[in-house]
Design an enzyme around this catalytic site. Structure first.
Site, mmCIF file in Angstrom:
data_model
loop_
_atom_site.group_PDB
_atom_site.id
_atom_site.type_symbol
_atom_site.label_atom_id
_atom_site.label_comp_id
_atom_site.label_asym_id
_atom_site.label_seq_id
_atom_site.Cartn_x
_atom_site.Cartn_y
_atom_site.Cartn_z
ATOM 1 N N HIS A 217 79.688 26.640 -21.035
ATOM 2 C CA HIS A 217 80.387 26.065 -19.889
ATOM 3 C C HIS A 217 81.028 24.713 -20.182
ATOM 4 O O HIS A 217 81.732 24.165 -19.344
ATOM 5 C CB HIS A 217 79.443 25.902 -18.702
ATOM 6 C CG HIS A 217 78.475 24.774 -18.874
ATOM 7 N ND1 HIS A 217 77.391 24.854 -19.699
ATOM 8 C CD2 HIS A 217 78.463 23.525 -18.368
ATOM 9 C CE1 HIS A 217 76.734 23.708 -19.675
ATOM 10 N NE2 HIS A 217 77.359 22.879 -18.875
HETATM 11 C C1 UD1 Z 1 78.119 20.039 -14.406
HETATM 12 C C2 UD1 Z 1 77.719 18.832 -15.248
HETATM 13 C C3 UD1 Z 1 77.219 19.300 -16.616
HETATM 14 C C4 UD1 Z 1 76.144 20.352 -16.468
HETATM 15 C C5 UD1 Z 1 76.677 21.486 -15.612
HETATM 16 C C6 UD1 Z 1 75.669 22.582 -15.413
HETATM 17 C C7 UD1 Z 1 79.020 16.783 -14.865
HETATM 18 C C8 UD1 Z 1 80.052 15.903 -15.442
HETATM 19 N N1 UD1 Z 1 78.846 17.946 -15.495
HETATM 20 O O1 UD1 Z 1 79.230 20.641 -15.049
HETATM 21 O O2 UD1 Z 1 76.688 18.189 -17.309
HETATM 22 O O3 UD1 Z 1 75.796 20.826 -17.751
HETATM 23 O O4 UD1 Z 1 77.047 20.938 -14.334
HETATM 24 O O5 UD1 Z 1 76.175 23.580 -14.632
HETATM 25 O O6 UD1 Z 1 78.387 16.416 -13.897
HETATM 26 N N2 UD1 Z 1 81.967 25.358 -9.399
HETATM 27 C C9 UD1 Z 1 81.869 26.260 -8.378
HETATM 28 N N3 UD1 Z 1 80.731 26.225 -7.599
HETATM 29 C C10 UD1 Z 1 79.733 25.353 -7.802
HETATM 30 C C11 UD1 Z 1 79.859 24.421 -8.847
HETATM 31 C C12 UD1 Z 1 80.967 24.442 -9.647
HETATM 32 O O7 UD1 Z 1 82.751 27.075 -8.177
HETATM 33 O O8 UD1 Z 1 78.727 25.388 -7.072
HETATM 34 C C13 UD1 Z 1 83.168 25.401 -10.283
HETATM 35 C C14 UD1 Z 1 84.342 24.651 -9.698
HETATM 36 O O9 UD1 Z 1 85.496 25.273 -10.138
HETATM 37 C C15 UD1 Z 1 84.245 23.301 -10.365
HETATM 38 C C16 UD1 Z 1 83.748 23.686 -11.745
HETATM 39 O O10 UD1 Z 1 82.869 24.786 -11.517
HETATM 40 O O11 UD1 Z 1 85.445 22.631 -10.363
HETATM 41 C C17 UD1 Z 1 83.025 22.579 -12.459
HETATM 42 O O12 UD1 Z 1 81.953 22.072 -11.660
HETATM 43 P P1 UD1 Z 1 81.434 20.564 -11.895
HETATM 44 O O13 UD1 Z 1 80.274 20.292 -11.032
HETATM 45 O O14 UD1 Z 1 82.584 19.641 -11.822
HETATM 46 O O15 UD1 Z 1 80.995 20.567 -13.406
HETATM 47 P P2 UD1 Z 1 80.181 21.645 -14.264
HETATM 48 O O16 UD1 Z 1 81.085 22.206 -15.290
HETATM 49 O O17 UD1 Z 1 79.416 22.579 -13.408
#
Ligand code: UD1
Length: 385
Positions: A217
């Protein structure tokens, strides 16, 4: 002492669960009480990324949910800060406890310290020395404003001292994520996931068919088409020997669609896995994932925490990154840092899967014994309660 515990994203939930349990034990057995409440920032909000974990781990419902959701780093961090400041002004905590290295960690730590509230960082001191990783920035900044730095491995102490952190703020306590894993290992045996995919005949069976688990991821791996396809070419190669189960993170799912990479995957649907190939499944809960990794011949991952879990499970781990902030998993555990190049991922995996396998001496890192959260609460109670 009035404590706010903060969670935001998936890897936070397994770290906060034992801390809340240890607080409850302390309050039930001591005359002094530590008042505490749980704030969820809502960084992760999908059922599969959040609620499933609260259910599996028995974490109480958060008293406050900031519901910030997804956005750019700046907007997400700012939104958490704006809302968390209101929570602090209203509830007047003396301490804020943050875990790990996600955006919620730094956002809430920064709010707290500016209000004169003491910051407790659990899983402090880890460094990949790669400042292109958003988590590395979050780690460095959070540690620099924390009053208590609880660390999982010796490298954490060395890193913090090199950065000028006073030794009396640093405590080696072990690993709260491992507390959770050891507590749930037995329960995970009743997961039905492997039976569903035909990888086990029934839940009571100790024998699973050979397969690998993949998680990916990290933006540096999945946001760039060339890097992502190189990794998937390697995984495809490995999957011709052993099927690969791939619970797909939501951001990765979007990239697969954007880059039109569906052709890499076989469809398990609800059926059984009988052929070689890579099988995408939706994100799964904690117990199902623990069952999946525990029974794997090999785990391929770019996660931080999974490197630690596989070390304790004794399952070989190939880390698809150029570095790790958790070096003890390589020196003492089952982890190998393969990088992101196709040939290197294949070679590292084959070393584990073929011939004599991994010949290194292995041990469980010191204090990864299931009691880290108890140590943290004892230290806080002795000093603050
Ligand atoms: C975040 C953490 C990362 C961790 C990961 C575990 C930061 C900078 N990164 O990354 O360290 O390893 O979580 O999962 O805090 N999304 C959804 N639903 C959700 C959550 C995310 O659809 O409930 C999608 C969205 O498109 C979002 C993308 O995932 O924009 C990224 O989510 P985000 O929380 O920004 O970062 P992660 O890649 O999940």
């Amino acid at each position: 002492m009035k404590l706010i515990n903060v969670v935001g994203a998936r890897p936070n939930f397994m770290k906060i669960a034992p801390i809340i349990a240890a607080l409850t034990r302390y309050n039930n057995s001591s005359n002094k009480k530590i008042e505490h409440l749980l704030v969820h920032t809502g960084q992760h909000y999908d059922e599969a990324m959040s609620k499933l974990f609260f259910d599996d781990l028995g974490i109480p419902k958060p008293e406050i949910d900031l519901e910030v959701g997804s956005a750019t780093h700046a907007v997400q961090t700012a939104e958490i800060m704006r809302k968390f400041e209101e929570v602090c002004l209203e509830n007047k905590p003396t301490h804020v406890l943050v875990v790990g290295d996600v955006n919620s960690t730094i956002a809430c730590a920064l709010v707290a310290t500016k209000l004169g509230i003491k910051v407790i960082h659990v899983e402090a001191g880890l460094r990949s020395f790669d400042r292109t990783m958003p988590e590395e920035i979050n780690r460095i900044l959070t540690d620099s404003i924390s009053d208590y730095l609880f660390i999982t491995e010796k490298s954490g102490e060395d890193n913090l001292i090199n950065e000028g952190v006073s030794k009396d703020k640093i405590f080696i306590v072990g690993n709260v994520m491992i507390d959770t894993m050891l507590k749930h290992r037995e329960k995970a045996k009743s997961s039905k996931l492997l039976v569903k995919f035909g990888l086990k005949s029934n839940t009571n069976s100790n024998e699973a068919k050979g397969y690998c688990t993949l998680t990916l991821h990290r933006p540096s791996n999945v946001d760039d088409r060339e890097t992502f396809t190189g990794i998937m070419d390697a995984v495809h190669n490995i999957s011709q020997s052993l099927p690969v189960i791939f619970p797909v993170h939501l951001r990765t799912r979007k990239k697969i669609a954007e880059f039109r990479m569906e052709n890499y995957f076989n469809n398990a649907g609800n059926g059984k896995i009988t052929k070689p190939g890579i099988y995408c499944i939706d994100p799964i809960g904690y117990l199902d994932f623990l069952s999946l990794t525990s029974n794997s011949k090999l785990v391929l991952t770019d996660s931080g925490g999974i490197q630690e879990e596989t070390t304790v499970l004794g399952v070989p781990c190939v880390t698809i990154r150029e570095n790790t902030e958790r070096p003890v998993t390589v020196t003492d555990g089952t982890n190998v840092i393969a990088g992101t190049k196709k040939e290197n991922i294949i070679e590292s995996s084959r070393t584990f899967l073929e011939g004599g396998g991994d010949k290194r001496d292995k041990k469980i890192p010191p204090l990864w014994d299931g009691n880290a959260a108890g140590r943290i609460i004892k230290i806080l109670a002795d000093k603050e309660a």
